[in-house]
Scaffold this motif. Structure first.
Motif, PDB file in Angstrom:
ATOM      1  N   HIS A 288      65.960 -22.184 -54.523  1.00 42.17           N
ATOM      2  CA  HIS A 288      65.447 -20.939 -53.962  1.00 42.17           C
ATOM      3  C   HIS A 288      66.393 -19.755 -54.207  1.00 42.17           C
ATOM      4  N   ARG A 289      67.597 -20.027 -54.596  1.00 47.12           N
ATOM      5  CA  ARG A 289      68.504 -18.948 -54.982  1.00 47.12           C
ATOM      6  C   ARG A 289      68.205 -18.489 -56.407  1.00 47.12           C
ATOM      7  N   VAL A 290      67.999 -19.417 -57.324  1.00 48.08           N
ATOM      8  CA  VAL A 290      67.757 -19.034 -58.719  1.00 48.08           C
ATOM      9  C   VAL A 290      66.318 -18.594 -58.949  1.00 48.08           C
TER      10      VAL A 290
ATOM     11  N   ASN B  19      64.039 -16.319 -57.962  1.00 50.94           N
ATOM     12  CA  ASN B  19      64.054 -15.111 -57.148  1.00 50.94           C
ATOM     13  C   ASN B  19      62.737 -14.341 -57.197  1.00 50.94           C
TER      14      ASN B  19
ATOM     15  N   THR C  54      58.706 -14.269 -56.133  1.00 56.21           N
ATOM     16  CA  THR C  54      57.798 -14.886 -55.168  1.00 56.21           C
ATOM     17  C   THR C  54      56.738 -15.670 -55.933  1.00 56.21           C
TER      18      THR C  54
ATOM     19  N   LEU D 109      74.692 -14.537 -60.510  1.00 57.51           N
ATOM     20  CA  LEU D 109      73.310 -14.097 -60.671  1.00 57.51           C
ATOM     21  C   LEU D 109      73.114 -12.602 -60.427  1.00 57.51           C
TER      22      LEU D 109
ATOM     23  N   HIS E  72      62.629 -16.855 -62.512  1.00 64.63           N
ATOM     24  CA  HIS E  72      63.884 -16.101 -62.342  1.00 64.63           C
ATOM     25  C   HIS E  72      63.816 -14.793 -63.133  1.00 64.63           C
ATOM     26  N   ASP E  73      63.849 -13.678 -62.416  1.00 64.46           N
ATOM     27  CA  ASP E  73      63.895 -12.372 -63.062  1.00 64.46           C
ATOM     28  C   ASP E  73      65.343 -11.896 -63.066  1.00 64.46           C
TER      29      ASP E  73
ATOM     30  N   LYS F 275      66.251  -8.678 -61.167  1.00 69.83           N
ATOM     31  CA  LYS F 275      66.003  -8.634 -59.724  1.00 69.83           C
ATOM     32  C   LYS F 275      67.240  -9.133 -58.993  1.00 69.83           C
TER      33      LYS F 275
ATOM     34  N   ALA G 248      69.613 -11.092 -56.635  1.00 74.05           N
ATOM     35  CA  ALA G 248      69.497 -12.478 -56.117  1.00 74.05           C
ATOM     36  C   ALA G 248      69.385 -12.500 -54.614  1.00 74.05           C
TER      37      ALA G 248
END
Length: 110
Positions: free
Chosen positions: A14-16, A18, A20, A86, A104-105, A108, A110
């Motif tokens: 859920h960290r990488v 990012n 929705t 990140l 993962h953008d 954006k 983190a």
């Protein structure tokens, strides 16, 4: 996988990831939309992106071994292409699009 390892994987994933689930679903549909054809919404994107969407819709306690494998794969691939912190960073469009297809953008926070 033990509970602490499972918790760590959940947090790392859920960290990488990012984006929705809505952002990722929209991105996958956009990437697959062609001039003449468009994939069915539930079939849009690469298999990894669809699997990430599937995991994003789950609760931690409902994860399967397949979910954990895709989570580890995404965490490892994003970290291999990014720094550990990140921090937002621009890069080649195809690099960004490849990462976005996994949720993962890189632009954006983190």
């Amino acid at each position: 996988m033990s509970a602490p390892d499972d918790d760590e994987l959940w947090q790392d994933f859920h960290r990488v990831v990012n984006m929705t689930s809505r952002e990722l679903a929209d991105w996958l549909r956009t990437r697959d939309a062609g001039e003449d054809t468009e994939a069915m919404p539930d079939q849009a994107g690469q298999p990894t992106g669809r699997q990430v969407l599937h995991v994003l819709g789950k609760r931690h306690v409902d994860l399967t071994d397949d979910d954990r494998r895709i989570m580890r794969k995404v965490v490892d691939r994003v970290r291999a292409e990014r720094r550990e912190d990140l921090e937002p960073v621009a890069g080649q469009a195809n690099w960004r699009h490849r990462l976005m297809s996994m949720g993962h953008d890189p632009l954006k926070p983190a």
